[in-house]
Scaffold this active site. Structure first.
Site, short mmCIF file in Angstrom:
data_model
loop_
_atom_site.label_atom_id
_atom_site.label_comp_id
_atom_site.label_asym_id
_atom_site.label_seq_id
_atom_site.Cartn_x
_atom_site.Cartn_y
_atom_site.Cartn_z
N PRO A 84 0.82 -1.22 0.00
CA PRO A 84 0.00 0.00 0.00
C PRO A 84 0.86 1.26 0.00
O PRO A 84 1.82 1.36 0.77
CB PRO A 84 -0.80 -0.11 1.31
CG PRO A 84 -0.72 -1.55 1.70
CD PRO A 84 0.60 -2.04 1.20
N PRO A 85 0.54 2.23 -0.86
CA PRO A 85 1.26 3.51 -0.82
C PRO A 85 0.94 4.24 0.47
O PRO A 85 -0.21 4.23 0.93
CB PRO A 85 0.74 4.26 -2.05
CG PRO A 85 -0.61 3.67 -2.30
CD PRO A 85 -0.50 2.23 -1.90
N CYS A 86 1.93 4.88 1.04
CA CYS A 86 1.75 5.58 2.31
C CYS A 86 2.20 7.02 2.14
O CYS A 86 3.37 7.28 1.85
CB CYS A 86 2.56 4.90 3.41
SG CYS A 86 2.43 5.69 5.02
N GLN A 87 1.30 7.96 2.33
CA GLN A 87 1.66 9.37 2.25
C GLN A 87 2.61 9.73 3.39
O GLN A 87 2.49 9.22 4.50
CB GLN A 87 0.40 10.24 2.35
CG GLN A 87 -0.52 10.13 1.16
CD GLN A 87 0.07 10.75 -0.10
OE1 GLN A 87 0.87 11.66 0.00
NE2 GLN A 87 -0.32 10.26 -1.24
N ASP A 103 -4.31 7.97 1.10
CA ASP A 103 -3.50 6.86 1.59
C ASP A 103 -4.07 5.50 1.19
O ASP A 103 -5.29 5.35 1.06
CB ASP A 103 -3.40 6.97 3.11
CG ASP A 103 -2.42 6.01 3.71
OD1 ASP A 103 -1.26 6.01 3.29
OD2 ASP A 103 -2.83 5.22 4.57
#
Length: 344
Positions: A84-87, A103
């Protein structure tokens, strides 16, 4: 077995199906390839079209081009994996955490809540354990509330036969009995990984210009770099990123030839350092291909992770089978025991 032979031999999708794994934020399929090579059947979910095409072209799996959110519906599966992309949640920022729509973790948590897999696993940058530790704790607590034992560990891929110093956190949720893969006994240099490719000059080789060399010299002086940031063939590479593969900056990954010229890494060389097998083909522009490689979980490391998951699933089935046998035996004994007390 040398490194190149190892990745080309081990990392092959199989026709078996130990269990189904949903691969969320799947990228080009680095994590999925490691799982398919261990007998899992994957389905990728990825919003970037080039990445999705690469996934479908190389794996025995479909990849759905979709932007995941908390409303996304999923098929049944035993495993959920992903990245998962995480800001970057700065201290001075709004720190919305799981309420931030940018997020990827709300979607990942929603998938776990909906599918209820036997195990889930995700990879992320090491910064989650440090400046963003508060957010990692929030994610772990949320996933733990769904009935899982949630554990995480920081890995340096160089300790698993990847020719690259690459530190990443792996978070796993399970029901008990999962063991992280143990380090391997040898480290691989970038020279061993690249082999004959290192000193060749491809027909489309991109050399650093004089002005770029001067810029690099200023960059290294300003950053007090003791050893030039060229690719040193006698040691593992530094971390591959989208920026140092695709960007023309002082941080660029580059090879110094015997005549002193320096050239940029090719897509195939970057793929080797990231442990993609030679048969694996990337789609899209050169920049897109570099980004796919830089964002990927090294498939060889994913292979070892998947082996641990495979053992967990196998042991879990054995435990369930044992419990079912005990239940059946108890049910067979019950009428005899009750009849002693005059109950039919």
């Amino acid at each position: 077995m040398n490194y190149v032979a190892e990745i080309n031999d081990k990392l092959k999708p199989t026709k078996n199906s130990i269990a189904i794994a949903l691969d969320l934020f799947a990228g080009a399929g680095g994590l999925g390839l490691g799982f398919e090579a261990n007998g899992f059947r994957t389905t990728g979910f990825e919003q970037e079209s080039d990445y999705c095409l690469t996934y479908k072209h190389n794996l025995n799996a479909n990849c759905l081009q979709v932007r995941l959110n908390v409303q996304t519906n999923y098929p049944d599966a035993s495993i959920i994996i992903g990245g998962p992309p995480c800001q970057p949640f700065s201290v001075g920022g709004k720190q919305k955490g799981l309420r931030d729509s940018r997020d990827g973790f709300p979607a990942f948590i929603s998938a776990v809540q909906q599918v209820k897999p036997e195990l889930f696993l995700f990879e992320n940058v090491r910064g989650m354990m440090y400046q963003n530790k508060w957010y990692l704790d929030e994610i772990v607590n949320e996933l733990g509330s769904l009935g899982y034992i949630v554990e995480y560990k920081l890995f340096n891929m160089v300790n698993y036969g990847i020719p690259q110093n690459r530190k990443r956190i792996i978070v796993v949720g399970h029901k008990g009995g999962f063991e992280f893969p143990r380090p391997k006994n040898r480290k691989v240099t970038s020279g061993e990984a690249l082999g004959e490719l290192a000193m060749q000059i491809p027909h489309d080789a991109k050399f650093l210009t004089k002005s770029m060399d001067e810029y690099v010299a200023r960059y290294e002086k300003a950053s007090k770099c003791v050893r030039p940031r060229d690719l040193h063939l006698d040691k593992p590479s530094r971390t591959l990123t989208c920026r140092n593969l695709a960007g023309a900056t002082g941080d660029m990954m580059r090879i110094r030839l015997v005549d002193g010229r320096r050239r940029r890494l090719t897509v195939r060389e970057a793929a080797r350092l990231q442990s993609f097998p030679d048969w694996f083909e990337f789609t899209g522009s050169e920049t897109s291909q570099f980004n796919q490689i830089g964002n990927a979980v090294p498939p060889l490391f994913a292979y070892y992770l998947a082996a641990s998951v495979r053992d967990y699933i196998s042991n879990s089935k054995s435990r369930k089978s044992g419990a079912e046998i005990e239940r059946l035996n108890a049910s067979k004994l019950r009428p005899k025991q009750l009849s002693l007390f005059g109950v039919p």
